[in-house]
Design a protein around this motif. Structure first.
Motif: not given
Ligand code: ADP
Length: 411
Positions: A204-210, A231-240
């Motif tokens: 449900d969340v995909k972040i590229s290597d780049k 920081e990854i958690a912040s991204v997941c929160r926004a996507k949630a």
């Protein structure tokens, strides 16, 4: 051992030498069938996975687990318990831990460091001493058998472990990670974990290597991966939020888990760390040095040297410790002793060159304390560069101790 290897592999990316050492330790433990060996101590900067390695070991052994934080321990009674004559007397941390797990053979993970002096370390020494394995808690007032307890300690720095304790420990150093390793850890462990933590499913969340590299280098500066995980958690929160919104509006078809660069900037803000070297232009007397801090984050720093008319004084600024000041004096003496060979002075100027000028060396980020001998080479180069008016490329960084004879020592 097979199970332990599987568990360690499953939970951690990389760390090959650490896993090997842990397995060796466990194998010996298994063969000897008693715990009268050294205590395992995982040593490394924050966020490199010491606690989670400890947990993997526990899972592999199938034992009960208890975490004892030594950070706040101020006096002996907290470890050894209070005598029951005192009001509010309690058993010590060890006895309480045993009661909580309810078994005789748990794994105790000791985290945080003990203050270097005073009684707590003596009490802890008694707990950890493999030779006499009964321990007397003042509250219980009966000998407590700790011979089946496996102690694993974690620490950030060797200096903070009292030497007698250090003597009884088998140190396993967990180094920091390169960006490449961080990206792998993020893809395999941190991202899936955070996705689940936020009520989404993997994919449900995909972040590229780049983009992960951008997050790791632009928003974090650390040896471990703790900030990266945040920081990854912040991204997941926004996507949630986006996912929940789409779900209840019945518009899930329009939802995509793919993160774009714009989204990262919107969620995390402007990048906090820039590539410092890129902004610098080379100037004589300015050198890039390599430094590391106790938190384990390595980095570069710029050493600036300048000269002005004066009487041969050396001034040093930048909140420097004694050792680094001595390095500066050694560097200057060496440069003076070799001034002719280096082409700084000629036979006419030799006698007066250094008495006509003052030298000032500054380490920027002046509020951060710096010490250690490793700036020697950089200081020497800064002085030579200054006096010969030659530039050193800012992309070349250096570290190493220097002696009066001009020898470079590793550090
Ligand atoms: P420490 O105890 O060294 O401060 P932690 O064990 O709390 O660090 O680790 C911080 C986070 O990073 C945890 O979520 C941990 O699982 C993760 N982590 C660290 N190193 C690795 C690794 N090599 N592979 C997978 N996850 C890791």
């Amino acid at each position: 051992i097979y199970k332990a290897r599987q568990q360690l592999e499953e939970d951690h990316y990389g760390l090959e030498s650490v896993k090997k050492r842990v397995l060796e330790y466990l194998a010996v433990l298994k063969l000897k069938e008693d715990l009268k060996g050294p205590i395992l101590c995982l040593l490394g900067p924050p966020g490199v996975g010491k606690t989670s390695l400890g947990k993997s070991i526990v899972n592999a052994l199938g034992r009960k687990f208890h975490r004892i934080s030594l950070g706040g321990v101020r006096d002996e009674a907290e470890i050894r318990g209070h005598r029951r004559t005192y009001i509010g007397a309690m058993p010590g941390l060890i006895a309480q831990g045993l009661r909580r797990v309810g078994v005789k053979n748990p794994v105790f993970l000791l985290v945080g460091h003990l203050s270097n002096h005073g009684d707590p370390s003596a009490a802890l020494l008694e707990v950890l001493d493999p030779e006499h394995n009964t321990f007397n808690d003042h509250y219980l007032n009966v000998p407590l058998d700790l011979s089946k307890v496996l102690f694993i300690a974690t620490a950030n720095q060797v200096d903070t472990i009292p030497p007698p304790l250090l003597d009884r420990m088998e140190l396993i150093t967990v180094p920091g990670y390169t960006f490449d390793e961080k990206i792998n850890i993020a893809q395999r462990h941190l991202l899936p974990k955070q996705i689940i933590n936020h009520g989404l499913s993997v994919g449900d969340v995909k972040i590229s290597d780049k983009l992960l590299l951008k997050i790791a280098s632009g928003y974090t500066r650390e040896a471990g991966v703790r900030s990266l995980e945040r920081e990854i958690a912040s991204v997941c929160r926004a996507k949630a939020v986006e996912y929940a919104d789409a779900k209840y509006k019945d518009e899930l078809d329009g939802y995509t888990g793919e993160i774009t660069e714009e989204e990262v900037e919107k969620i995390l803000g402007v990048t906090k760390f820039d590539n410092e070297v890129a902004e610098r232009t080379a100037r004589p007397g300015v050198i890039t040095g390599l430094a590391w801090s106790a938190s384990g984050s390595g980095g570069i720093l710029f050493i600036e040297a300048t000269q002005m008319a004066g009487k041969g004084n050396l001034q040093l600024t930048g909140k420097l410790g004694d050792v680094i000041k001595e390095s500066a004096n050694i560097a200057l003496s060496w440069v003076r002793a070799h001034a002719f060979q280096l082409g700084i002075t000629t036979s006419e100027t030799e006698s007066k060159f250094f008495f006509q000028r003052d030298i000032h060396i500054h380490f920027p980020a002046g509020a951060v304390g710096k010490d250690g001998p490793s700036a020697g080479v950089a200081l020497t180069t800064a002085l030579v560069s200054l006096f010969t008016d030659r530039r050193v490329p800012p992309t070349t960084a250096m570290t190493g101790e220097i002696t009066l004879r001009g020898q470079v020592l590793p550090c």
